[in-house]
Design a protein around this motif. Structure first.
Motif, PDB file in Angstrom:
ATOM      1  N   UNK A  35       0.864  -1.199   0.000  1.00 38.53           N
ATOM      2  CA  UNK A  35       0.000   0.000   0.000  1.00 38.53           C
ATOM      3  C   UNK A  35       0.894   1.240   0.000  1.00 38.53           C
ATOM      4  N   UNK A  36       1.870   1.246   0.897  1.00 38.55           N
ATOM      5  CA  UNK A  36       2.788   2.392   1.022  1.00 38.55           C
ATOM      6  C   UNK A  36       3.558   2.598  -0.296  1.00 38.55           C
ATOM      7  N   UNK A  37       4.087   1.516  -0.843  1.00 44.93           N
ATOM      8  CA  UNK A  37       4.903   1.621  -2.070  1.00 44.93           C
ATOM      9  C   UNK A  37       4.074   2.137  -3.247  1.00 44.93           C
ATOM     10  N   UNK A  38       2.833   1.646  -3.359  1.00 43.26           N
ATOM     11  CA  UNK A  38       1.986   2.106  -4.466  1.00 43.26           C
ATOM     12  C   UNK A  38       1.674   3.593  -4.326  1.00 43.26           C
ATOM     13  N   UNK A  39       1.433   4.030  -3.108  1.00 47.27           N
ATOM     14  CA  UNK A  39       1.130   5.451  -2.870  1.00 47.27           C
ATOM     15  C   UNK A  39       2.357   6.325  -3.124  1.00 47.27           C
ATOM     16  N   UNK A  40       3.517   5.876  -2.653  1.00 43.39           N
ATOM     17  CA  UNK A  40       4.740   6.662  -2.904  1.00 43.39           C
ATOM     18  C   UNK A  40       4.931   6.820  -4.404  1.00 43.39           C
ATOM     19  N   UNK A  41       4.750   5.736  -5.139  1.00 44.38           N
ATOM     20  CA  UNK A  41       4.921   5.782  -6.591  1.00 44.38           C
ATOM     21  C   UNK A  41       3.915   6.734  -7.220  1.00 44.38           C
ATOM     22  N   UNK A  42       2.627   6.537  -6.902  1.00 40.46           N
ATOM     23  CA  UNK A  42       1.584   7.320  -7.589  1.00 40.46           C
ATOM     24  C   UNK A  42       1.628   8.798  -7.201  1.00 40.46           C
ATOM     25  N   UNK A 212      -1.252  -1.768 -11.676  1.00 40.96           N
ATOM     26  CA  UNK A 212      -1.512  -1.440 -10.265  1.00 40.96           C
ATOM     27  C   UNK A 212      -2.990  -1.368  -9.902  1.00 40.96           C
ATOM     28  N   UNK A 213      -3.875  -1.386 -10.885  1.00 35.73           N
ATOM     29  CA  UNK A 213      -5.279  -1.089 -10.579  1.00 35.73           C
ATOM     30  C   UNK A 213      -5.936  -2.076  -9.631  1.00 35.73           C
ATOM     31  N   UNK A 214      -5.629  -3.354  -9.746  1.00 38.52           N
ATOM     32  CA  UNK A 214      -6.382  -4.312  -8.906  1.00 38.52           C
ATOM     33  C   UNK A 214      -6.123  -4.027  -7.428  1.00 38.52           C
ATOM     34  N   UNK A 215      -4.855  -3.836  -7.076  1.00 42.39           N
ATOM     35  CA  UNK A 215      -4.538  -3.537  -5.669  1.00 42.39           C
ATOM     36  C   UNK A 215      -5.051  -2.144  -5.290  1.00 42.39           C
ATOM     37  N   UNK A 216      -4.883  -1.201  -6.233  1.00 42.41           N
ATOM     38  CA  UNK A 216      -5.290   0.190  -5.955  1.00 42.41           C
ATOM     39  C   UNK A 216      -6.802   0.257  -5.718  1.00 42.41           C
ATOM     40  N   UNK A 217      -7.557  -0.532  -6.443  1.00 42.16           N
ATOM     41  CA  UNK A 217      -9.020  -0.528  -6.253  1.00 42.16           C
ATOM     42  C   UNK A 217      -9.393  -1.297  -4.983  1.00 42.16           C
ATOM     43  N   UNK A 218      -8.684  -2.391  -4.737  1.00 38.65           N
ATOM     44  CA  UNK A 218      -8.975  -3.191  -3.521  1.00 38.65           C
ATOM     45  C   UNK A 218      -8.778  -2.357  -2.260  1.00 38.65           C
ATOM     46  N   UNK A 219      -7.712  -1.592  -2.234  1.00 39.68           N
ATOM     47  CA  UNK A 219      -7.392  -0.789  -1.039  1.00 39.68           C
ATOM     48  C   UNK A 219      -7.851   0.663  -1.195  1.00 39.68           C
ATOM     49  N   UNK A 220      -8.719   0.894  -2.169  1.00 41.88           N
ATOM     50  CA  UNK A 220      -9.380   2.211  -2.366  1.00 41.88           C
ATOM     51  C   UNK A 220      -8.397   3.364  -2.530  1.00 41.88           C
TER      52      UNK A 220
END
Ligand code: 3HC
Length: 310
Positions: A35-42, A212-220
């Motif tokens: 979650x943290x890594x995806x947010x840092x990236x985006x 990244x969408x599947x995880x991004x959507x799962x964790x809103x």
């Protein structure tokens, strides 16, 4: 009394309960590394996009056709710089520094929106960028106001208020040109022809091709998918073009009985080429950012030294 640390399973369960109940995740909360890594990236790439997006428009400040239009463009570009700062600040709450984000960008290891790798050729491009690029950004960012990460959601609320002005001023430029001379109408249509598809690319690849969408959507992190937001933008923008006499450059466009439009497909080969660094202006944009960052080093150091005195 011995305090027993929660297990990872308990931490994940608590995190997922917060996501399910739309409780914002805050910087001090436990969160999965992914979650943290995806947010840092985006968020950091969102910030890069805001700052690099200042370049195509910055070229037209000294060429604005009137004092009014120059003031509006200056205000808009200044807003974009501020959006970048909000977003770098939001990204820094996740444990990486602005310097690290910038170093990744300069090393070609971080992205920014592909749309900014196209040249702004004349004043009509200022209209098309404000209307279409900021219009697409609003569609995406209004949705991101509901993202599960608190600092990002709050940054979006402030940014969306300013983004609406950006879209309006761009649409006004196009409207005025379409009420102008034949040459001005031709310029406006040419700008739409060059910016329509790159604006649609801002929403990313098809959901089926999204990393990244599947995880991004799962964790809103994302509340709507790439294709849902793109479709929302297309359906609301086509009538805006028709209202002022502009033609959307899509031969597959077809109005359906329910009032929505069938439309053509993005050139995904072009999309991935530009995302991969092979667009018309990729190197120019990066070189400019690297030079501007180096030229501004003394300002950052002076401001930091001054802040230590207070
Ligand atoms: N340009 C460049 N790279 C893109 C892209 C685009 N238009 N669309 C997708 N990509 C990249 C992604 O970054 C990812 O690569 P990475 O793993 O190296 O980061 C890869 O393509 C796969 O795409 P995904 O769909 O899996 O990636 P995301 O889940 O991150 O979705 C996104 C892409 C919809 C752009 C999402 O990141 C997002 O919503 N970002 C926040 C909004 C944003 O950044 N907007 C950019 C414009 S800001 C702006 O326009 C300012 C305005 O004021 C003018």
């Amino acid at each position: 009394m011995e305090i027993i640390a929660p297990t990872t399973e308990q931490l994940i369960q608590e995190f997922e309960l917060k996501i399910a109940s739309d409780t914002k995740i805050e910087a001090r909360d436990w969160m999965p590394d992914a979650y943290r890594e995806n947010l840092i990236r985006q968020i950091s790439q969102h910030a890069h996009s805001e700052v690099i997006g200042m370049q195509p428009e910055g070229n037209w400040i000294t060429r604005a056709p009137s004092l009014r239009s120059k003031k509006i463009l200056l205000a808009k570009i200044q807003d974009e710089g501020g959006h970048g700062l909000y977003l770098y600040s939001a990204a820094e709450t996740l444990g990486m520094s602005r310097e690290e984000f910038i170093a990744l960008l300069h090393a070609g290891k971080a992205k920014y929106a592909s749309v900014f790798n196209y040249p702004a050729l004349n004043w009509a491009d200022m209209g098309a960028i404000g209307w279409l690029v900021d219009g697409a950004a609003i569609t995406n960012q209004v949705s991101l106001q509901r993202t599960s990460y608190g600092p990002y959601a709050r940054a979006m609320v402030r940014i969306c208020k300013e983004e609406s002005f950006h879209q309006r001023q761009g649409y006004e430029i196009m409207w005025r040109m379409m009420e102008g001379t034949e040459d001005q109408r031709t310029m406006a249509q040419d700008a739409l022809n060059r910016w329509w598809w790159p604006a649609l690319m801002m929403f990313g690849p098809h959901d089926s091709d999204s990393t990244h969408s599947s995880l991004a959507l799962k964790w809103k992190i994302k509340r709507e998918s790439n294709d849902q937001l793109r479709e929302k933008f297309i359906q609301k923008t086509i009538p805006q073009a028709e209202l002022i006499g502009l033609n959307i450059p899509d031969p597959a466009l077809k109005l359906q009985p329910d009032g929505t439009y069938l439309h053509g497909e993005i050139n995904w080969e072009e999309f991935w080429a530009v995302v991969g660094g092979n667009g018309p202006c990729n190197q120019q944009r990066l070189d400019h950012h690297i030079k501007a960052h180096a030229d501004g080093k003394w300002v950052r150091e002076t401001a930091y030294a001054a802040s230590l005195k207070h």
